[in-house]
Design a protein around this motif. Sequence first.
Motif, PDB file in Angstrom:
ATOM      1  N   MET A  83       1.754  11.993  -4.123  1.00 13.85           N
ATOM      2  CA  MET A  83       3.102  12.084  -4.712  1.00 13.85           C
ATOM      3  C   MET A  83       3.309  13.263  -5.647  1.00 13.85           C
ATOM      4  SD  MET A  83       3.355   8.020  -5.272  1.00 13.85           S
ATOM      5  CE  MET A  83       1.603   8.084  -5.644  1.00 13.85           C
ATOM      6  N   VAL A  84       2.485  14.299  -5.532  1.00 10.06           N
ATOM      7  CA  VAL A  84       2.660  15.496  -6.366  1.00 10.06           C
ATOM      8  C   VAL A  84       3.807  16.339  -5.809  1.00 10.06           C
ATOM      9  CG1 VAL A  84       1.609  17.656  -7.112  1.00 10.06           C
ATOM     10  CG2 VAL A  84       0.261  15.550  -7.109  1.00 10.06           C
ATOM     11  N   TRP A  85       4.731  16.707  -6.667  1.00 11.36           N
ATOM     12  CA  TRP A  85       5.884  17.534  -6.308  1.00 11.36           C
ATOM     13  C   TRP A  85       5.572  18.964  -6.718  1.00 11.36           C
ATOM     14  CZ3 TRP A  85       9.976  16.877  -3.320  1.00 11.36           C
ATOM     15  CH2 TRP A  85      11.125  17.661  -3.485  1.00 11.36           C
TER      16      TRP A  85
ATOM     17  N   LYS B 145       6.831   2.723  -8.905  1.00  9.20           N
ATOM     18  CA  LYS B 145       6.936   2.628  -7.455  1.00  9.20           C
ATOM     19  C   LYS B 145       7.018   4.016  -6.822  1.00  9.20           C
ATOM     20  CE  LYS B 145       7.182  -1.905  -7.255  1.00  9.20           C
ATOM     21  NZ  LYS B 145       6.098  -2.705  -6.604  1.00  9.20           N
ATOM     22  N   ARG B 146       6.408   4.152  -5.647  1.00  8.56           N
ATOM     23  CA  ARG B 146       6.481   5.400  -4.883  1.00  8.56           C
ATOM     24  C   ARG B 146       7.919   5.666  -4.459  1.00  8.56           C
ATOM     25  NH1 ARG B 146       3.164   8.296  -1.495  1.00  8.56           N
ATOM     26  NH2 ARG B 146       1.452   6.823  -1.827  1.00  8.56           N
ATOM     27  N   GLN B 147       8.295   6.935  -4.492  1.00 10.73           N
ATOM     28  CA  GLN B 147       9.591   7.365  -4.000  1.00 10.73           C
ATOM     29  C   GLN B 147       9.363   8.273  -2.784  1.00 10.73           C
ATOM     30  OE1 GLN B 147      12.663   6.317  -5.858  1.00 10.73           O
ATOM     31  NE2 GLN B 147      10.963   4.957  -6.334  1.00 10.73           N
ATOM     32  N   SER B 148       9.300   7.700  -1.599  1.00 16.33           N
ATOM     33  CA  SER B 148       9.082   8.520  -0.403  1.00 16.33           C
ATOM     34  C   SER B 148      10.353   9.287  -0.074  1.00 16.33           C
ATOM     35  CB  SER B 148       8.688   7.648   0.791  1.00 16.33           C
ATOM     36  OG  SER B 148       9.822   6.955   1.295  1.00 16.33           O
TER      37      SER B 148
ATOM     38  N   THR C 264       0.818  -1.214   0.000  1.00 19.07           N
ATOM     39  CA  THR C 264       0.000   0.000   0.000  1.00 19.07           C
ATOM     40  C   THR C 264       0.851   1.262   0.000  1.00 19.07           C
ATOM     41  OG1 THR C 264      -0.178   0.070   2.423  1.00 19.07           O
ATOM     42  CG2 THR C 264      -1.867  -1.166   1.221  1.00 19.07           C
ATOM     43  N   VAL C 265       2.115   1.131   0.389  1.00 14.01           N
ATOM     44  CA  VAL C 265       3.043   2.264   0.325  1.00 14.01           C
ATOM     45  C   VAL C 265       3.760   2.286  -1.013  1.00 14.01           C
ATOM     46  CG1 VAL C 265       5.120   3.298   1.310  1.00 14.01           C
ATOM     47  CG2 VAL C 265       3.370   2.366   2.817  1.00 14.01           C
TER      48      VAL C 265
END
Length: 551
Positions: A114-116, A218-221, A65-66
Amino acid sequence: MKDRSDPPNHVARDRRTSPIDECRSYDFIVCGAGSSGSVVAARLAEDSNASVLLLEAGGDDVSETVSNPGQWPLNLGSERDWAFVGQPAGGLGGRQLSLNMGKGLGGGSSINVMVWARGHREDWNHFAQEAGDEAWGYESVLGYYRRIEDWRGTPDALRRGVGGPVYVAQSQQPQPIARTLVDAAGLLGIPVFDSPNGEMMESAGGAAIADLRVRDGKRQSVFRSYVHRMEAGSNLTVVTHALVTRILIEGRRAVGVEILLNGERRQFRARCETILSLGAIQTPKVLMQSGIGPQAELQAHGIDVIQHLPGVGRNHQDHIAFGCTWAHRKSEAVSAGGCEATLYWKSDARLPAPDILQCQLEFAVPSPAEAEIETPEHGWTMFAGLAQPKSRGRVRLSGRNADDPVLIEPNSLSAEEDMAAAIATVELCRDIGNSSAFDPLVTHEAAPGLRDRAGLIDFIRKSAVSYWHQSGTAKMGQDWMSVVDGQLRVYGIASLRIADSSIMPRITVGNTMAPCVVIGERAADMIAKQHGLSTAAPASAAADANLEPAF
């Protein structure tokens, strides 16, 4: 050569789970592993002689989920969410807002869309004015963004960075609904830009395909970009499930923190500094429960006052949005986290910066039950929001103990100017969404639909939701309501700084993750300079002397 933005494959998990020695002290203790705290801890630990302890109240970030961008809604209300709820707000007809906030490694950057979004030029210049320090101004901040970013879009040597820890890119093939939104905005005379983070953040606004923190699906936290990439066995210790309950203060100096670790009360000491990066809700709570805050409120809960700072918990701000929805002709695909297009604009051309913020979601988002609006089975929603709300809320204590819930009074739509801007953003959203450009994709407008002014105001009050960008509750400045100075040092308490969204004098235009990374970088630079640490080269104007100013 290995890409600098790729974390090493051999990063040890035991850094997050191994026991720590309570008798040991650290040079620096950073509280909170979110979008600012992860940056501060990693940058300080670049000096191998500095020992750094990073404490996180939540758990790890090892979950589908992450990592899967499309599953972010599944984290809401889970163990990865503080799941705060605001007090009833008169401006919302007595409704209570859900105020979700990331809890776990990465903080909000592990559960967001995840909007920059960098913040507008006028935001950073306002920070500099409030702090009395041009190092917070836009020209200086451009240097930080050049250092931070690994930008994979159209080159812009002045405004964009390459090779930094933060991978930023746009979708290679945006969904038709996202591209159509940008085209429809252009038909209304709104400028269209290659990216929302270049010239667009120096102008009256515009529309663009969003910059995202997604790589290879993939998410980049922020935690993954800064902390997880560090070598195993480093001088950085990361501890999860560690709830910071109070700051340890001797005389008028912070010397460490008390935490609850797996239900046990423990203390850790910091030789040099303690840094709070707990976010706009937990940071003021911990300050107040440590005796730092408004005297009357602390005394009402039987807390000894160490430093009277009336601004702690005040100046609460958030972006508020109103979901405008259209029904698709057929089911359409959703990419990444579902947000691929964004728009910033002014409700009044005389304003110095955009006060309208709109982010598109490629699926139909249900309206609050009070709005009594049926959600189409297939559709898309534009969150028409307020980029510069004038309403100010407050965070208060309900008790002196760590398990006493914090009381959040968002006070949303209490300012008359906010309702005027809300009407303008919804009307603009309807103009765009009802453009003929969308005819091949949608059948009709599901919300709000054609209404008179009273009906539109009713829709706004009943449909308002939070963008989850809470900020401002320990603001930076020089007036009597300020909590930290331009160096992010807490007034009246030595060796204590704050680095998170709570220090914002006013909320930035757009999503707040990127500005929080800058705040973390700025804090790390200032701390490193004071203590003689060797970290990444500062993003100074001198280092960028070969570049022309942006304005």
